[in-house]
Design an enzyme around this catalytic site. Structure first.
Site, PDB file in Angstrom:
ATOM      1  N   ASN A  11       0.921  -1.155   0.047  1.00 42.03           N
ATOM      2  CA  ASN A  11       0.000  -0.061   0.154  1.00 42.03           C
ATOM      3  C   ASN A  11       0.952   1.337  -0.125  1.00 42.03           C
ATOM      4  OD1 ASN A  11      -1.649   2.093   0.532  1.00 42.03           O
ATOM      5  ND2 ASN A  11      -2.316   1.303   2.703  1.00 42.03           N
ATOM      6  N   TRP A  12       0.915   1.855  -1.105  1.00 43.78           N
ATOM      7  CA  TRP A  12       2.122   2.895  -1.257  1.00 43.78           C
ATOM      8  C   TRP A  12       1.388   4.405  -0.652  1.00 43.78           C
ATOM      9  CZ3 TRP A  12       4.287   2.721  -6.904  1.00 43.78           C
ATOM     10  CH2 TRP A  12       5.162   1.417  -7.002  1.00 43.78           C
ATOM     11  N   LYS A  13       0.159   4.184  -0.294  1.00 39.58           N
ATOM     12  CA  LYS A  13      -0.460   5.496   0.118  1.00 39.58           C
ATOM     13  C   LYS A  13      -0.250   6.627  -0.563  1.00 39.58           C
ATOM     14  CE  LYS A  13      -0.202   3.158   4.836  1.00 39.58           C
ATOM     15  NZ  LYS A  13      -0.290   3.168   6.177  1.00 39.58           N
ATOM     16  N   HIS A  95      -9.536   1.451   4.563  1.00 42.47           N
ATOM     17  CA  HIS A  95      -8.494   1.399   5.393  1.00 42.47           C
ATOM     18  C   HIS A  95      -8.659   2.494   6.410  1.00 42.47           C
ATOM     19  CE1 HIS A  95      -4.413   2.643   6.316  1.00 42.47           C
ATOM     20  NE2 HIS A  95      -3.944   1.395   5.693  1.00 42.47           N
ATOM     21  N   GLU A  97      -7.025   4.786   7.700  1.00 44.51           N
ATOM     22  CA  GLU A  97      -6.726   6.193   7.320  1.00 44.51           C
ATOM     23  C   GLU A  97      -7.924   6.787   6.449  1.00 44.51           C
ATOM     24  OE1 GLU A  97      -2.855   5.408   5.552  1.00 44.51           O
ATOM     25  OE2 GLU A  97      -2.102   5.014   7.377  1.00 44.51           O
ATOM     26  N   GLU A 165      -5.842  -4.917  10.411  1.00 45.73           N
ATOM     27  CA  GLU A 165      -4.724  -3.877  10.714  1.00 45.73           C
ATOM     28  C   GLU A 165      -4.947  -3.074  12.068  1.00 45.73           C
ATOM     29  OE1 GLU A 165      -2.516  -2.690   6.770  1.00 45.73           O
ATOM     30  OE2 GLU A 165      -4.410  -1.247   7.076  1.00 45.73           O
ATOM     31  N   GLY A 171       1.980   2.302  10.923  1.00 48.64           N
ATOM     32  CA  GLY A 171       3.278   3.416  10.915  1.00 48.64           C
ATOM     33  C   GLY A 171       3.796   3.541  12.358  1.00 48.64           C
ATOM     34  N   SER A 211       3.215  -2.018  10.528  1.00 46.68           N
ATOM     35  CA  SER A 211       4.702  -2.299  10.652  1.00 46.68           C
ATOM     36  C   SER A 211       5.418  -3.314  10.345  1.00 46.68           C
ATOM     37  CB  SER A 211       4.720  -1.735  12.140  1.00 46.68           C
ATOM     38  OG  SER A 211       4.302  -0.345  12.325  1.00 46.68           O
ATOM     39  N   GLY A 232       2.883  -1.039   4.435  1.00 52.65           N
ATOM     40  CA  GLY A 232       2.698   0.502   4.011  1.00 52.65           C
ATOM     41  C   GLY A 232       4.432   0.969   3.531  1.00 52.65           C
ATOM     42  N   GLY A 233       5.008   1.325   4.857  1.00 60.42           N
ATOM     43  CA  GLY A 233       6.142   1.921   4.749  1.00 60.42           C
ATOM     44  C   GLY A 233       6.980   0.898   3.884  1.00 60.42           C
TER      45      GLY A 233
HETATM   46  P1  PGA Z   1       2.606   0.311   7.556  1.00 61.06           P
HETATM   47  O1  PGA Z   1       1.330   0.593   7.100  1.00 61.06           O
HETATM   48  O2  PGA Z   1       3.164  -1.031   7.025  1.00 61.06           O
HETATM   49  O3  PGA Z   1       3.311   1.423   7.229  1.00 61.06           O
HETATM   50  O4  PGA Z   1       2.411   0.165   9.114  1.00 61.06           O
HETATM   51  C1  PGA Z   1       0.242  -0.371   6.760  1.00 61.06           C
HETATM   52  C2  PGA Z   1      -1.073  -0.196   6.176  1.00 61.06           C
HETATM   53  O5  PGA Z   1      -1.558   1.036   6.573  1.00 61.06           O
HETATM   54  O6  PGA Z   1      -1.592  -0.673   5.289  1.00 61.06           O
END
Ligand code: PGA
Length: 249
Positions: A11-13, A95, A97, A165, A171, A211, A232-233
């Site tokens: 997930n490149w966000k 998600h 977010e 999640e 994050g 994470s 994500g990251g």
């Molecule tokens: P993260 O994000 O790996 O940066 O914690 C995961 C996500 O939000 O899908």
């Protein structure tokens, strides 16, 4: 028992511009591992160049959101059918977010999931508790409510993936304990099976997200009932993303 092929989804966000995204997609495509499926979900405007960069590779392409209608007067939105037309096979929905930044609730996520299915996309539906909910001992109750509200009636293991999640793990560098992850994944599988049909739980893929990185991926992916990761990251670095993929059991 059905063998569930692990899915490693990036997930490149809201990260990346054209040149570095093409380079990232090419590097991921070049390293595509056997034994798991790979998926990258770039920001919407980068879907066409990333689609081109992935052409001929087994790495799949997904989006991070869609509208619940297939066309119309919805300024700034993108329909699921448009994502399919642009080469996407998957879309992340609900998600945390988007739930937090855009006030998305379970009813909206359910409508979007149905739209994704109608467009032939696999919906990756995200659920997860906040730290306050976990501390209050309400994790399973919260997850149950999100599953109940966010999944339309046509869910199958072929058109839906669930991503667990924990909001506090995203994050933050913190991850849930293996015991907690196993408990929640088993709970999700049981709830989806009891809501839809007893057989559905066996094939349903449930990803862990929050994470996940090369140093903890092996342990997280080895947990019973974890069928991959939503990353994500660490998905912004091809080496890290591919190292996670290589950790699949
Ligand atoms: P993260 O994000 O790996 O940066 O914690 C995961 C996500 O939000 O899908």
């Amino acid at each position: 028992m059905t063998r569930r092929i692990p899915l490693i989804a990036g997930n490149w966000k809201m990260n990346g511009l054209t040149a570095d995204s093409i380079a990232l997609a090419r590097a991921v495509a070049a390293g595509a591992a056997e034994g798991c499926e790979l998926l990258v979900c770039p920001p919407a405007v980068l879907i066409p160049p990333v689609a081109e960069a992935l052409a001929g590779s087994p790495c799949m392409l997904g989006a991070q959101d869609c509208h619940f209608e297939s066309a119309g007067a919805h300024t700034g939105d993108i329909a699921a059918v448009m994502l399919a037309d642009a080469g996407c096979s998957h879309v992340i929905l609900g998600h945390s977010e988007r739930r937090a930044d855009h006030g998305e609730d379970d009813d909206l996520v359910r409508a979007k999931t149905a739209a994704a299915h109608a467009a032939g996309l696999v919906a990756i539906v995200c659920v997860g508790e906040t730290l306050a909910e976990r501390d209050a001992g309400r994790t399973l109750e919260r997850i149950s409510a999100q599953l109940e509200g966010s999944l339309p009636s046509d869910v199958t293991p072929g058109n839906t993936v669930i991503a667990y999640e924990p909001v506090w793990a995203i994050g933050s560098g913190r991850t849930a304990t293996p015991e907690d992850v196993a408990e929640v994944h088993a709970h999700i599988r049981g709830r989806v099976a009891s809501k839809f049909s007893p057989g559905i739980g066996d094939g349903l893929r449930i990803l862990y997200g929050g994470s996940m990185k090369p140093s903890n991926a092996e342990a997280l992916l080895a947990i019973d009932g974890v069928d991959g990761g939503l990353i994500g990251g660490a998905s912004l670095h091809a080496e890290d993303f591919l190292a996670i993929a290589a950790s699949c059991p």
